[in-house]
Enzyme design. Structure first.
Site, short mmCIF file in Angstrom:
data_model
loop_
_atom_site.label_atom_id
_atom_site.label_comp_id
_atom_site.label_asym_id
_atom_site.label_seq_id
_atom_site.Cartn_x
_atom_site.Cartn_y
_atom_site.Cartn_z
N CYS A 78 21.56 7.17 -55.52
CA CYS A 78 22.08 6.68 -54.24
C CYS A 78 23.52 7.19 -53.83
CB CYS A 78 22.10 5.08 -54.31
SG CYS A 78 20.21 4.46 -54.59
N ASP A 107 34.46 -1.55 -53.70
CA ASP A 107 33.02 -1.68 -54.24
C ASP A 107 33.04 -1.89 -55.59
OD1 ASP A 107 30.70 -1.47 -55.16
OD2 ASP A 107 29.95 0.54 -54.05
N1 PMP Z 1 27.79 0.30 -55.33
C1 PMP Z 1 27.70 0.91 -56.43
C2 PMP Z 1 28.98 1.75 -56.94
C3 PMP Z 1 26.64 0.91 -57.14
O1 PMP Z 1 26.36 1.34 -58.25
C4 PMP Z 1 25.64 -0.21 -56.61
C5 PMP Z 1 24.32 -0.09 -57.56
N2 PMP Z 1 23.60 0.91 -58.05
C6 PMP Z 1 25.83 -0.85 -55.58
C7 PMP Z 1 26.75 -0.40 -54.91
C8 PMP Z 1 24.68 -1.60 -54.84
O2 PMP Z 1 24.34 -2.59 -55.49
P1 PMP Z 1 23.30 -3.51 -55.41
O3 PMP Z 1 21.83 -2.57 -55.40
O4 PMP Z 1 22.97 -4.36 -56.63
O5 PMP Z 1 23.41 -4.32 -54.10
#
Ligand code: PMP
Length: 416
Positions: free
Chosen positions: A372, A208
């Site tokens: 999150c 990721d």
């Molecule tokens: N992985 C990480 C480490 C993130 O920081 C984020 C966004 N905060 C995401 C995944 C998800 O990204 P998105 O909401 O743009 O799909």
């Protein structure tokens, strides 16, 4: 406003800031100090201009059209795919799938790869520092297949406990899914080492990269990862566009994720033949403008040099860490030896939301909450943190403004 960089080069931050119109707008009658880049970044004129030019000069649906505008739009969309390929140093443009963002990219792998390869009793290995986007899709898969989600722990610095990760990599592990950079802690994970270890046991690795691509040079061939996911909006491109990189041999063997137009060769009521990789994963009219604007953002970053940006942000991070560490009652959460872009902190006796609200009155945008990443908050025994995160346009003066405003927070709460 020039900042000395490692290697003797300099980043002209004043010129860079003038590329971002929003940075000139006042917020609450003070100059905007935007330190919420891990949530989303601001957009340079080159990106905004690419969207305008797309709609004024070539707006048309892609791939299916024989007319002039459709050819132009298709070419621009496919050129963007090749810009992403070069950006990640992927071997082949077919390895680049456009998605809505990192979240959709991870869900695509969980669905299309996971369903075919994970069965009852099998294991998916993640880490204790993952964003919800790299947890929940694996829980869906776990629940559907009767599989197990294993979580490699992190230590008090916010670093992966590598020995535990190694121990949890078992003959039942079917996939490793790990953040390149933690959005809540800033920790940079040793991806090459993780991939080498997983591959030695025959296990593919999804990375990721949502928080890594804005701050580091990413070379998927050097990392040798099998999948790499990121979102355009975190690298100065619009929302609603993202990327899944996958090794061609893996993508070729995966079934489509969604069905619809654009991804088919032929359809009868009995049977549908799909297009090849990557089109079989891009059902429906895609975010054409977003892909083109992502290409423009990549060109913009290449023009400055990711290494220069990384060095500038490293200087900001070091300076901010030093200055914030000296604020009475402030605890930085996430003190990994290798960090990028992010400082999470708490101020003793003040709820992070109050910190954020008072800073907002000073025109300073930071993020407060669980980011999150609730398991990370649990690990550090906090419900939420305040988080400052840096982009290429931030300055040492903005760090000073943050520290000064935190002094006001302490005054309001009677701490100084
Ligand atoms: N992985 C990480 C480490 C993130 O920081 C984020 C966004 N905060 C995401 C995944 C998800 O990204 P998105 O909401 O743009 O799909």
């Amino acid at each position: 406003m020039k900042t000395a960089l490692h290697g003797g080069t300099e980043l002209d931050v004043r010129a860079i800031r003038s590329d971002f119109p929003i940075l000139a707008r006042p917020v609450r009658r003070t100059p905007l100090v935007y330190l919420d880049n891990a949530a989303t970044t601001q957009k340079p004129k080159a990106v905004l201009e690419s969207i305008r030019a797309y709609y004024e000069e070539m707006n048309s649906n892609i791939h299916r059209g024989v007319h002039y505008l459709s050819e132009l739009a298709t070419k621009a969309y496919e050129d963007a795919r090749d810009k992403v390929r070069r950006f990640l140093n992927a071997a082949d443009a077919r390895e680049i799938v456009f998605t809505r963002g990192a979240t959709e990219a991870i869900n695509l792998v969980a669905y299309a790869y996971g369903r075919a390869h994970v069965g009852p009793g099998d294991e998916i290995l993640i880490t204790g520092m993952e964003h919800h986007s790299n947890i929940v899709p694996w829980q869906f898969l776990r629940d559907e297949k009767g599989a197990k989600l294993q979580v490699a722990p992190i230590d008090d610095r916010g670093e992966l406990v590598f020995e535990e990760f190694e121990r949890l990599l078992t003959p039942r592990t079917k996939l490793v899914a790990v953040a390149h950079v933690s959005n809540a802690l800033g920790t940079v994970n040793p991806i090459k080492r993780i991939v080498a270890l997983a591959h030695a046991r025959g296990v593919p690795v999804l990375v990721d990269g949502a928080q890594a691509v804005p701050h580091l040079t990413v070379d998927v061939r050097d990392l040798d990862c099998d999948f790499y996911a990121f979102s355009g909006h975190k690298i100065y491109a619009p929302t609603g566009i993202g990327v899944l990189y996958g090794k061609l041999a893996l993508l070729d063997r995966m079934p489509p994720y969604q069905g619809g137009g654009e991804m088919i060769l032929s359809v009868t009521f009995e049977k549908t033949e799909y297009k090849k990789t990557p089109y079989k994963f891009e059902a429906g009219t895609p975010n054409i403008e977003g892909a083109i604007a992502l290409g423009a953002a990549i060109e913009y970053l290449n023009g400055i040099g990711i290494d220069h940006i990384a060095a500038h942000e490293h200087d900001l991070l070091r300076y901010a860490t030093e200055r914030l560490s000296a604020v009475p009652g402030l605890r930085i959460i996430g003190t990994a030896r290798e960090k990028a872009g992010v400082i999470s902190f708490e101020l003793a006796g003040v709820h992070p939301h109050d910190v954020g609200t008072i800073l907002d009155q000073e025109g300073i945008a930071i993020r407060t909450g669980h980011h999150c990443a609730q398991p990370v908050m649990d690990r550090f025994g906090v419900a939420a943190t305040a988080r400052a995160s840096f982009g290429l346009y931030n300055t040492m003066e903005e760090v000073d403004a943050l520290v000064a405003a935190l002094g006001k927070v302490s005054q309001v709460f009677g701490k100084s």
